[in-house]
Motif scaffolding. Structure first.
Motif, mmCIF file in Angstrom:
data_model
loop_
_atom_site.group_PDB
_atom_site.id
_atom_site.type_symbol
_atom_site.label_atom_id
_atom_site.label_comp_id
_atom_site.label_asym_id
_atom_site.label_seq_id
_atom_site.Cartn_x
_atom_site.Cartn_y
_atom_site.Cartn_z
ATOM 1 N N UNK A 129 -27.425 -24.082 -42.189
ATOM 2 C CA UNK A 129 -28.665 -23.573 -41.627
ATOM 3 C C UNK A 129 -28.402 -22.507 -40.580
ATOM 4 N N UNK A 130 -27.386 -22.720 -39.739
ATOM 5 C CA UNK A 130 -27.072 -21.736 -38.719
ATOM 6 C C UNK A 130 -26.691 -20.385 -39.300
ATOM 7 N N UNK A 131 -26.094 -20.403 -40.482
ATOM 8 C CA UNK A 131 -25.642 -19.154 -41.099
ATOM 9 C C UNK A 131 -26.695 -18.529 -42.007
ATOM 10 N N UNK A 132 -27.438 -19.366 -42.733
ATOM 11 C CA UNK A 132 -28.359 -18.849 -43.746
ATOM 12 C C UNK A 132 -29.819 -19.210 -43.494
ATOM 13 N N UNK A 133 -30.120 -19.841 -42.343
ATOM 14 C CA UNK A 133 -31.471 -20.318 -42.093
ATOM 15 C C UNK A 133 -32.534 -19.245 -42.171
ATOM 16 N N UNK A 134 -32.287 -18.110 -41.531
ATOM 17 C CA UNK A 134 -33.278 -17.034 -41.552
ATOM 18 C C UNK A 134 -33.484 -16.498 -42.968
ATOM 19 N N UNK A 135 -32.423 -16.474 -43.740
ATOM 20 C CA UNK A 135 -32.531 -15.970 -45.106
ATOM 21 C C UNK A 135 -33.314 -16.941 -45.995
ATOM 22 N N UNK A 136 -33.095 -18.236 -45.783
ATOM 23 C CA UNK A 136 -33.813 -19.237 -46.577
ATOM 24 C C UNK A 136 -35.290 -19.301 -46.208
ATOM 25 N N UNK A 137 -35.582 -19.231 -44.907
ATOM 26 C CA UNK A 137 -36.962 -19.315 -44.443
ATOM 27 C C UNK A 137 -37.409 -20.758 -44.251
ATOM 28 N N UNK A 138 -38.420 -20.942 -43.415
ATOM 29 C CA UNK A 138 -38.847 -22.284 -43.026
ATOM 30 C C UNK A 138 -39.415 -23.083 -44.188
ATOM 31 N N UNK A 139 -40.212 -22.460 -45.041
ATOM 32 C CA UNK A 139 -40.831 -23.189 -46.142
ATOM 33 C C UNK A 139 -39.792 -23.744 -47.100
ATOM 34 N N UNK A 140 -38.825 -22.914 -47.475
ATOM 35 C CA UNK A 140 -37.795 -23.372 -48.401
ATOM 36 C C UNK A 140 -36.941 -24.468 -47.774
ATOM 37 N N UNK A 141 -36.633 -24.312 -46.484
ATOM 38 C CA UNK A 141 -35.849 -25.337 -45.800
ATOM 39 C C UNK A 141 -36.602 -26.660 -45.775
ATOM 40 N N UNK A 142 -37.904 -26.608 -45.520
ATOM 41 C CA UNK A 142 -38.704 -27.838 -45.486
ATOM 42 C C UNK A 142 -38.652 -28.556 -46.833
ATOM 43 N N UNK A 143 -38.821 -27.811 -47.919
ATOM 44 C CA UNK A 143 -38.787 -28.425 -49.251
ATOM 45 C C UNK A 143 -37.430 -29.062 -49.532
ATOM 46 N N UNK A 144 -36.369 -28.306 -49.313
ATOM 47 C CA UNK A 144 -35.023 -28.803 -49.633
ATOM 48 C C UNK A 144 -34.683 -30.016 -48.768
ATOM 49 N N UNK A 145 -34.966 -29.921 -47.466
ATOM 50 C CA UNK A 145 -34.615 -31.002 -46.546
ATOM 51 C C UNK A 145 -35.345 -32.296 -46.889
ATOM 52 N N UNK A 175 -46.817 -31.761 -45.325
ATOM 53 C CA UNK A 175 -48.042 -31.092 -44.894
ATOM 54 C C UNK A 175 -47.779 -30.176 -43.708
ATOM 55 N N UNK A 176 -47.228 -30.673 -42.594
ATOM 56 C CA UNK A 176 -46.877 -29.734 -41.520
ATOM 57 C C UNK A 176 -45.673 -28.870 -41.870
ATOM 58 N N UNK A 177 -44.783 -29.391 -42.694
ATOM 59 C CA UNK A 177 -43.574 -28.640 -43.032
ATOM 60 C C UNK A 177 -43.852 -27.308 -43.701
ATOM 61 N N UNK A 178 -44.929 -27.236 -44.452
ATOM 62 C CA UNK A 178 -45.272 -25.995 -45.160
ATOM 63 C C UNK A 178 -46.173 -25.094 -44.335
ATOM 64 N N UNK A 179 -46.476 -25.484 -43.088
ATOM 65 C CA UNK A 179 -47.367 -24.695 -42.223
ATOM 66 C C UNK A 179 -46.655 -24.228 -40.943
ATOM 67 N N UNK A 180 -45.321 -24.283 -40.925
ATOM 68 C CA UNK A 180 -44.585 -23.975 -39.696
ATOM 69 C C UNK A 180 -44.479 -22.483 -39.421
ATOM 70 N N UNK A 181 -44.414 -21.655 -40.439
ATOM 71 C CA UNK A 181 -44.208 -20.224 -40.226
ATOM 72 C C UNK A 181 -42.775 -19.929 -39.835
ATOM 73 N N UNK A 182 -42.514 -18.655 -39.493
ATOM 74 C CA UNK A 182 -41.162 -18.245 -39.132
ATOM 75 C C UNK A 182 -41.086 -17.631 -37.732
ATOM 76 N N UNK A 183 -42.178 -17.645 -36.983
ATOM 77 C CA UNK A 183 -42.216 -17.138 -35.608
ATOM 78 C C UNK A 183 -41.674 -15.708 -35.508
ATOM 79 N N UNK A 184 -41.919 -14.910 -36.517
ATOM 80 C CA UNK A 184 -41.483 -13.514 -36.487
ATOM 81 C C UNK A 184 -40.016 -13.306 -36.711
ATOM 82 N N UNK A 185 -39.300 -14.383 -37.119
ATOM 83 C CA UNK A 185 -37.856 -14.251 -37.300
ATOM 84 C C UNK A 185 -37.549 -13.574 -38.629
#
Length: 462
Positions: free
Chosen positions: A329-345, A452-462
């Motif tokens: 996550x530290x290396x590829x988190x921004x590339x994956x994005x919050x929505x994809x991370x939520x699903x996988x996690x 439900x909240x996991x898919x509504x987190x956004x990326x905070x402009x990252x």
């Protein structure tokens, strides 16, 4: 002429990185040790009915530490709050280590929770004050990596200590190491400025020290105490008669929901987009995971006859998975994005929980539990650092303490309440004659709802 990109290992940050990683290391060691030896502790102190509250008590008082340290850090910086939290953490370990009955043991866990909760928030603020935003991901990945060594030796060592010496040394030994780490961290932070930078946020930061703000802090502390007391009540309800324990727990949970509102970002309980959903996701996912994990060693020891040392292997594999996924996550988190991370996690954690559920239902090969829990740990390792990074990205220097404490409050409260409710279900509502099935079914449902909240987190402009 180009200059090298900054890293968390630069000469100016090296000491701070090392010192704070040591604290994370000790917190990891203690967490893994407690989970491994708690079945032995509960049996030795004749406190089987209070098994769950031994976990939830620490998480509950952690809420008080989080709120207090968050406000204290916003007012005067995180140095003194961090030092105070470390001392409380060590004192709690000593009380539990010398306890002669379950109630004294839980008292130590309550004290320890004050320190553990406060330490978490203080470290988040230290990161925000010292490291630039582009280094927040790597530093939290380093914190997660600090779980690697404890994950490899912690559960095994705790089990071996319980078998060969005594479970008390799993607490007293960590207390001694904490004292040594305290001296190290104090040296590393000496002379380092931890005050908020002036600039666009200066007026808001200055307003934070006004009397009205202090009055608000008093209200938040009162609410934190209410939340903690009610969470402990939910845990002790498992020791009450069945007809009384359920209603008492239900009332306490309702009070917690009301008291939490001012301690969390507006819109958290309705999963509003952005930071509120980040905080809610943390609470629900943490509750589902840690309630399930608390019963993993107990299942392996009580149901399948594993020794504490061998049962700890499930926690070892989970922690290694957590650390490895956090590094990804530290290396590829921004590339994956919050929505994809939520699903996988969530998928990884759910696979782990369902795997343990199947084993507890049909008494399949217990080694499936060890492998399944490794996958669950990987899911948490992918999710946790991302939630922390998003929280800081949504924050300013005026509210770093509040937002960091809100994230940790959701984490601890969600875990404390869910573990306590799982204890009630384990004791009073077994499915197909097994309390384990109740615990893991509840965890699977919560994980599904966390999307439900996991898919509504956004990326905070990252």
């Amino acid at each position: 002429m180009s200059t090298a990109a900054p890293t968390i290992w630069d000469r100016g940050r090296l000491g701070i990185t090392i010192g704070t990683v040591v604290l994370i290391f000790l917190a990891a060691l203690e967490s893994l040790a407690v989970t491994t030896v708690m079945p032995v502790v509960a049996a030795d102190l004749h406190g089987e009915a209070l098994f769950a509250v031994a976990f939830s008590a620490t998480l509950a008082t952690g809420v008080i530490g989080m709120v207090g340290v968050g406000a204290w850090s916003d007012l005067s910086g995180p140095r003194a709050p961090l030092y105070t939290a470390v001392v409380l953490f060590a004192v709690g370990l000593l009380v539990s280590g010398f306890a002669l009955d379950m109630h004294t043991f839980i008292l130590g866990r309550l004290i320890q929770g004050l320190g553990a909760g406060g330490q978490t928030v203080a470290l988040y603020v230290v990161v925000a004050r010292i490291y630039p935003p582009q280094l927040h991901g790597p530093v939290f990945a380093a914190y997660a990596a600090a779980w690697v060594v404890p994950s490899m030796v912690g559960p095994f060592l705790a089990g071996a200590v319980a078998e060969l010496l005594h479970w008390r040394w799993a607490f007293l030994g960590v207390a001694v190491l904490t004292a040594a780490a305290f001296a190290l961290v104090a040296t590393r932070l000496r002379g380092v400025s931890l005050t908020a930078d002036a600039g666009d946020d200066a007026p808001a930061a200055a307003a934070a020290v006004q009397p009205g703000h202090r009055g608000g802090v008093a209200v938040r502390m009162l609410l934190a105490v209410i939340v903690a007391v009610c969470a402990v009540v939910v845990g002790f309800a498992a020791d009450a008669p069945a007809g009384l324990g359920g209603p008492v727990a239900l009332g306490a949970v309702a009070v917690i929901a009301i008291a939490l509102l001012p301690l969390l970002p507006r819109g958290t309980l309705r999963a509003a987009r952005g930071l509120p959903s980040v905080v809610l996701m943390r609470g629900v996912a943490a509750g589902a995971f840690f309630a399930a994990e608390a019963y993993v060693p107990k299942l392996l020891i009580d149901r399948f006859g594993f020794s504490p040392t061998v049962a700890g292997l499930a926690l070892t594999l989970a922690a290694i998975g957590w650390s490895s996924a956090s590094a990804v996550q530290g290396r590829f988190g921004d590339r994956l994005g919050s929505t994809r991370i939520a699903w996988i996690a969530v998928l990884l954690i759910l696979i782990g929980v369902v795997g343990v559920l199947v084993v507890s239902f049909i008494a399949a090969d217990p080694w499936v539990v060890v492998v399944a829990w490794g996958l669950a740990g990987a899911g948490m390792g992918l999710l946790y650092p991302r939630l922390t990074v998003l929280t800081l990205a949504y924050s300013t220097t005026a509210n770093e303490g509040f937002n960091s404490s809100a994230l940790s409050i959701a984490d601890s409260t969600g875990s404390a309440v869910t573990i306590a409710v799982a204890g009630l279900g384990f004791a009073f509502l077994p499915i197909a004659g097994s309390g384990y099935i109740t615990v893991y079914t509840m965890s699977a449902v919560l994980l599904t709802l966390s999307l439900l909240p996991g898919l509504r987190m956004g990326n905070a402009g990252r």
